[in-house]
Design a protein around this motif. Structure first.
Motif, PDB file in Angstrom:
ATOM      1  N   ASN A  35       0.832  -1.194   0.000  1.00  0.00           N
ATOM      2  CA  ASN A  35       0.000   0.000   0.000  1.00  0.00           C
ATOM      3  C   ASN A  35       0.872   1.251   0.000  1.00  0.00           C
ATOM      4  O   ASN A  35       2.068   1.184   0.215  1.00  0.00           O
ATOM      5  CB  ASN A  35      -0.963  -0.003   1.189  1.00  0.00           C
ATOM      6  CG  ASN A  35      -0.245   0.107   2.514  1.00  0.00           C
ATOM      7  OD1 ASN A  35       0.414   1.098   2.789  1.00  0.00           O
ATOM      8  ND2 ASN A  35      -0.391  -0.906   3.356  1.00  0.00           N
ATOM      9  N   ARG A  36       0.241   2.388  -0.241  1.00  0.00           N
ATOM     10  CA  ARG A  36       0.956   3.667  -0.320  1.00  0.00           C
ATOM     11  C   ARG A  36       0.599   4.589   0.832  1.00  0.00           C
ATOM     12  O   ARG A  36       0.805   5.790   0.748  1.00  0.00           O
ATOM     13  CB  ARG A  36       0.622   4.349  -1.647  1.00  0.00           C
ATOM     14  CG  ARG A  36       1.078   3.538  -2.849  1.00  0.00           C
ATOM     15  CD  ARG A  36       0.969   4.311  -4.134  1.00  0.00           C
ATOM     16  NE  ARG A  36       1.765   5.527  -4.062  1.00  0.00           N
ATOM     17  CZ  ARG A  36       1.355   6.709  -4.506  1.00  0.00           C
ATOM     18  NH1 ARG A  36       0.186   6.847  -5.052  1.00  0.00           N
ATOM     19  NH2 ARG A  36       2.126   7.768  -4.399  1.00  0.00           N
ATOM     20  N   VAL A  37       0.049   4.055   1.905  1.00  0.00           N
ATOM     21  CA  VAL A  37      -0.399   4.878   3.016  1.00  0.00           C
ATOM     22  C   VAL A  37       0.748   5.722   3.556  1.00  0.00           C
ATOM     23  O   VAL A  37       0.607   6.928   3.759  1.00  0.00           O
ATOM     24  CB  VAL A  37      -1.041   4.026   4.128  1.00  0.00           C
ATOM     25  CG1 VAL A  37      -1.372   4.872   5.343  1.00  0.00           C
ATOM     26  CG2 VAL A  37      -2.294   3.333   3.601  1.00  0.00           C
ATOM     27  N   ARG A  38       1.900   5.118   3.785  1.00  0.00           N
ATOM     28  CA  ARG A  38       3.042   5.858   4.339  1.00  0.00           C
ATOM     29  C   ARG A  38       3.455   7.006   3.418  1.00  0.00           C
ATOM     30  O   ARG A  38       3.679   8.135   3.866  1.00  0.00           O
ATOM     31  CB  ARG A  38       4.218   4.927   4.572  1.00  0.00           C
ATOM     32  CG  ARG A  38       5.452   5.657   5.107  1.00  0.00           C
ATOM     33  CD  ARG A  38       6.602   4.708   5.382  1.00  0.00           C
ATOM     34  NE  ARG A  38       6.225   3.883   6.522  1.00  0.00           N
ATOM     35  CZ  ARG A  38       6.673   2.655   6.747  1.00  0.00           C
ATOM     36  NH1 ARG A  38       7.521   2.104   5.903  1.00  0.00           N
ATOM     37  NH2 ARG A  38       6.278   1.978   7.778  1.00  0.00           N
ATOM     38  N   LEU A  48       1.350  14.505   7.424  1.00  0.00           N
ATOM     39  CA  LEU A  48       0.580  13.940   8.526  1.00  0.00           C
ATOM     40  C   LEU A  48       1.470  12.976   9.297  1.00  0.00           C
ATOM     41  O   LEU A  48       2.169  12.164   8.699  1.00  0.00           O
ATOM     42  CB  LEU A  48      -0.624  13.141   8.003  1.00  0.00           C
ATOM     43  CG  LEU A  48      -1.889  13.864   7.659  1.00  0.00           C
ATOM     44  CD1 LEU A  48      -2.913  12.875   7.114  1.00  0.00           C
ATOM     45  CD2 LEU A  48      -2.465  14.585   8.855  1.00  0.00           C
ATOM     46  N   THR A  49       1.431  13.061  10.599  1.00  0.00           N
ATOM     47  CA  THR A  49       2.142  12.079  11.405  1.00  0.00           C
ATOM     48  C   THR A  49       1.274  10.830  11.502  1.00  0.00           C
ATOM     49  O   THR A  49       0.072  10.862  11.205  1.00  0.00           O
ATOM     50  CB  THR A  49       2.417  12.607  12.824  1.00  0.00           C
ATOM     51  OG1 THR A  49       1.159  12.777  13.506  1.00  0.00           O
ATOM     52  CG2 THR A  49       3.191  13.917  12.793  1.00  0.00           C
ATOM     53  N   GLN A  50       1.879   9.745  11.937  1.00  0.00           N
ATOM     54  CA  GLN A  50       1.105   8.528  12.153  1.00  0.00           C
ATOM     55  C   GLN A  50       0.030   8.771  13.198  1.00  0.00           C
ATOM     56  O   GLN A  50      -1.100   8.289  13.066  1.00  0.00           O
ATOM     57  CB  GLN A  50       2.025   7.384  12.581  1.00  0.00           C
ATOM     58  CG  GLN A  50       2.926   6.914  11.467  1.00  0.00           C
ATOM     59  CD  GLN A  50       3.972   5.928  11.936  1.00  0.00           C
ATOM     60  OE1 GLN A  50       4.395   5.954  13.091  1.00  0.00           O
ATOM     61  NE2 GLN A  50       4.406   5.066  11.028  1.00  0.00           N
ATOM     62  N   ALA A  51       0.359   9.533  14.218  1.00  0.00           N
ATOM     63  CA  ALA A  51      -0.605   9.826  15.279  1.00  0.00           C
ATOM     64  C   ALA A  51      -1.779  10.646  14.745  1.00  0.00           C
ATOM     65  O   ALA A  51      -2.936  10.387  15.090  1.00  0.00           O
ATOM     66  CB  ALA A  51       0.078  10.565  16.423  1.00  0.00           C
ATOM     67  N   VAL A  70      -8.287   5.083  15.158  1.00  0.00           N
ATOM     68  CA  VAL A  70      -7.538   3.866  15.493  1.00  0.00           C
ATOM     69  C   VAL A  70      -6.297   4.273  16.278  1.00  0.00           C
ATOM     70  O   VAL A  70      -6.023   5.461  16.444  1.00  0.00           O
ATOM     71  CB  VAL A  70      -7.127   3.068  14.222  1.00  0.00           C
ATOM     72  CG1 VAL A  70      -8.340   2.611  13.437  1.00  0.00           C
ATOM     73  CG2 VAL A  70      -6.195   3.877  13.329  1.00  0.00           C
ATOM     74  N   THR A  71      -5.546   3.302  16.739  1.00  0.00           N
ATOM     75  CA  THR A  71      -4.309   3.608  17.449  1.00  0.00           C
ATOM     76  C   THR A  71      -3.177   3.867  16.456  1.00  0.00           C
ATOM     77  O   THR A  71      -3.244   3.454  15.290  1.00  0.00           O
ATOM     78  CB  THR A  71      -3.884   2.458  18.376  1.00  0.00           C
ATOM     79  OG1 THR A  71      -3.575   1.313  17.565  1.00  0.00           O
ATOM     80  CG2 THR A  71      -4.986   2.102  19.367  1.00  0.00           C
ATOM     81  N   ARG A  72      -2.157   4.523  16.928  1.00  0.00           N
ATOM     82  CA  ARG A  72      -0.969   4.767  16.103  1.00  0.00           C
ATOM     83  C   ARG A  72      -0.346   3.437  15.699  1.00  0.00           C
ATOM     84  O   ARG A  72       0.165   3.286  14.589  1.00  0.00           O
ATOM     85  CB  ARG A  72       0.032   5.618  16.895  1.00  0.00           C
ATOM     86  CG  ARG A  72       1.246   6.018  16.085  1.00  0.00           C
ATOM     87  CD  ARG A  72       2.125   6.988  16.875  1.00  0.00           C
ATOM     88  NE  ARG A  72       3.494   6.796  16.509  1.00  0.00           N
ATOM     89  CZ  ARG A  72       4.363   6.000  17.127  1.00  0.00           C
ATOM     90  NH1 ARG A  72       4.010   5.349  18.198  1.00  0.00           N
ATOM     91  NH2 ARG A  72       5.598   5.882  16.698  1.00  0.00           N
ATOM     92  N   GLN A  73      -0.405   2.457  16.588  1.00  0.00           N
ATOM     93  CA  GLN A  73       0.149   1.131  16.288  1.00  0.00           C
ATOM     94  C   GLN A  73      -0.566   0.484  15.105  1.00  0.00           C
ATOM     95  O   GLN A  73       0.056  -0.225  14.307  1.00  0.00           O
ATOM     96  CB  GLN A  73       0.070   0.221  17.527  1.00  0.00           C
ATOM     97  CG  GLN A  73       1.037   0.602  18.627  1.00  0.00           C
ATOM     98  CD  GLN A  73       0.595   1.813  19.444  1.00  0.00           C
ATOM     99  OE1 GLN A  73      -0.545   2.273  19.373  1.00  0.00           O
ATOM    100  NE2 GLN A  73       1.515   2.368  20.225  1.00  0.00           N
ATOM    101  N   THR A  74      -1.861   0.758  14.975  1.00  0.00           N
ATOM    102  CA  THR A  74      -2.607   0.222  13.830  1.00  0.00           C
ATOM    103  C   THR A  74      -2.099   0.843  12.539  1.00  0.00           C
ATOM    104  O   THR A  74      -1.900   0.142  11.541  1.00  0.00           O
ATOM    105  CB  THR A  74      -4.119   0.474  13.992  1.00  0.00           C
ATOM    106  OG1 THR A  74      -4.567  -0.178  15.183  1.00  0.00           O
ATOM    107  CG2 THR A  74      -4.895  -0.048  12.802  1.00  0.00           C
ATOM    108  N   VAL A  75      -1.862   2.142  12.549  1.00  0.00           N
ATOM    109  CA  VAL A  75      -1.328   2.824  11.357  1.00  0.00           C
ATOM    110  C   VAL A  75       0.048   2.251  11.013  1.00  0.00           C
ATOM    111  O   VAL A  75       0.334   1.972   9.847  1.00  0.00           O
ATOM    112  CB  VAL A  75      -1.268   4.351  11.559  1.00  0.00           C
ATOM    113  CG1 VAL A  75      -0.551   5.031  10.392  1.00  0.00           C
ATOM    114  CG2 VAL A  75      -2.667   4.928  11.735  1.00  0.00           C
TER     115      VAL A  75
END
Length: 84
Positions: free
Chosen positions: A3-6, A14-17, A25-30
């Motif tokens: 995927n290209r989410v990152r 945008l930060t992961q948070a 969702v949680t940052r861990q999910t991202v």
């Protein structure tokens, strides 16, 4: 599946948070989605799609807001479908 989410997240500063908050969702999910360790559910994948499309289409967003504003000026609700 890759995927290209990152990449898209980073392109829009945008930060992961921050993305996690937008997706509820949680940052861990991202992190897991970006690393390919977790395949999002269909509703979550759709939410990611909607957020990324919103970020990628500032001109379209402006056009939608303008149309909504004009509809409001005439007492119309732009969110309602026309009656046929």
């Amino acid at each position: 599946m890759q995927n290209r989410v990152r990449v898209l997240r980073a392109e829009h500063n945008l930060t992961q948070a921050e993305l996690a908050v937008k997706l509820n969702v949680t940052r861990q999910t991202v992190i897991a989605i970006e690393s390919g360790k977790y395949d999002p559910s269909l509703p979550l994948a759709f939410a990611i799609f909607v957020i990324m499309m919103y970020l990628l289409t500032p001109v379209t967003n402006s056009m939608v807001r303008t149309a909504e504003h004009r509809a409001d000026a005439f007492g119309l609700d732009a969110a309602k479908e026309p009656h046929g």
